[in-house]
Motif scaffolding. Sequence first.
Motif, short mmCIF file in Angstrom:
data_model
loop_
_atom_site.label_atom_id
_atom_site.label_comp_id
_atom_site.label_asym_id
_atom_site.label_seq_id
_atom_site.Cartn_x
_atom_site.Cartn_y
_atom_site.Cartn_z
N SER A 85 0.81 -1.22 0.00
CA SER A 85 0.00 0.00 0.00
C SER A 85 0.84 1.27 0.00
O SER A 85 0.50 2.25 -0.66
N ALA A 86 1.97 1.29 0.72
CA ALA A 86 2.77 2.52 0.79
C ALA A 86 3.25 2.93 -0.60
O ALA A 86 3.10 4.09 -1.01
N ALA A 87 3.80 1.97 -1.34
CA ALA A 87 4.38 2.29 -2.65
C ALA A 87 3.32 2.57 -3.71
O ALA A 87 3.62 3.19 -4.73
N MET A 88 2.07 2.12 -3.48
CA MET A 88 1.00 2.38 -4.47
C MET A 88 0.87 3.89 -4.73
O MET A 88 0.71 4.32 -5.87
N TYR A 89 0.91 4.68 -3.65
CA TYR A 89 0.72 6.13 -3.80
C TYR A 89 1.90 6.77 -4.51
O TYR A 89 1.78 7.83 -5.12
N GLN A 90 3.08 6.16 -4.37
CA GLN A 90 4.24 6.68 -5.10
C GLN A 90 4.13 6.30 -6.58
O GLN A 90 4.27 7.13 -7.46
#
Lengths: 241, 249
Positions: A85-90
């Motif tokens: 989930s963290a890297a999805m927004y990146q």
Amino acid sequence: MSTPTITLTSADASMARFEKQTTRYGSLTMTAGLIFSLLGPIYLVFFSDLQIAPSMIWVAFLAVAATFGVLWIVEPVTYFPILGSAAMYQAFMIGNISNKLLPAAIVAQSSIGAKPGTKRGDLAAVMAICGAATVHLTSLLLFVGVLGTWLVSQVPAEVIDVARLYILPSLMGAVLVQSIVAMKSLRPTIIAIALALLMNFVVLPAMPAVAMFATALVVIASILVSWVLRDRKALVTTSED
Amino acid sequence: MQPQLILAAGDPSSTNIWAIANTPFLWFCALGVFAVIFIQTILYARAAKVAAPHVNMPARELKESFRAGAVASIGPSLAVVFVAIALLALFGTPAVLVRIGLIGSVSAETASANISAVSMGATLGGADYTQQVFAVAFMAMSLSGAMWMLSTLILTPIMKKGGKSLAKRNPAVMALIPTAALLGAFSALTFAELPKSSIHMILVAVSAASMGLCLLLAKVLHAKWLKEWALGISIAIAITAGYFLHTAA
């Protein structure tokens, strides 16, 4: 994901805090990015005296939506298990996920010997994407923003006109071959090419009015025909495991 | 005719795209997207720095990961830069920076712009590619990109809560739909170039053959960089061929 957490260790707690923080930062920054990305075209459409009727926007958007709409949903769902989930927004703001961000994350994980999906692996992936983003933003600003703009202003106008006239065929031939090779699926390739030939050389000459939604029609027909004519044997074996 | 607030003097029928595509406000919006991603990167790196000691990860490993990611992305970034420069004449710098360089991808964004132009009865880059057509295409590709971000914003928390099995529940459909959709879109757009002129037809073939050759060489020589640069190289070869064919004709 599958590790049973009976007692909440300090590692788990700090990773939970990391997830919570990145979700908040990530969704806020992505919303800001979304707004900035829309402000530009809104300014052109509404405040630049270009006499654009709302219907022009709707028809164009509908034609694009009919072509890519299914990918708006499918792509995030596909990348989530890989990115977390963290890297999805990146990833969905920086772009170039499969050809740049994923390799960067894997290289980083292997260089410190962390396995993907572990806590160390997740943090390494996020840091790797941060590194990739820094390089990408800098090179875009420098080489496209400054150097590219200057370069194009130096090139004679007639060369620019020729480039503009022929950029599309020069791009699409390569893009088609690239995606055929990347997808490695023979049946959908043959079906898509057959349908595209049918559209451009049979349907369109007979009914030029279809042109507006030609691409969308080929996309929808490709999905349907590929599904009907799918390799059932191969699919059965993959869904069993 | 209602009175309207006009901030930039556009000319709907002018084909001088750069006059409208490089206005200061568009630059401001593009730099805004850059700033947002820079801020996101800093916030993420800080959050990782706080979490790392608790999972037995020394600061040295965070730094190493950052550096490894940065080095690994030099090649692909420069390849994107190269393709982006080729598209500057079509969309102007701010739109290229945001749409091609960042949020979207070359193929999807150019395809969207092309589809929008066709929906107005015009050709992307052709004699009827006016400021008005550009603005509508820019709006349509930005709206499409916004939908991608919106579904990421909506779906990510849902999948985190456990809906992540959607992709696992029906892997066949999930794999087939994007494959068929992309192949359908790119086939349709590629073959639509063929009837335009004999030069268009030759250039599609040149571009496709260049890509095929690059990918083959990359595989034979195990040259990963060639795979990354293949699109840029193919465009450069085809555009050069187009220039000579055009001036010879």
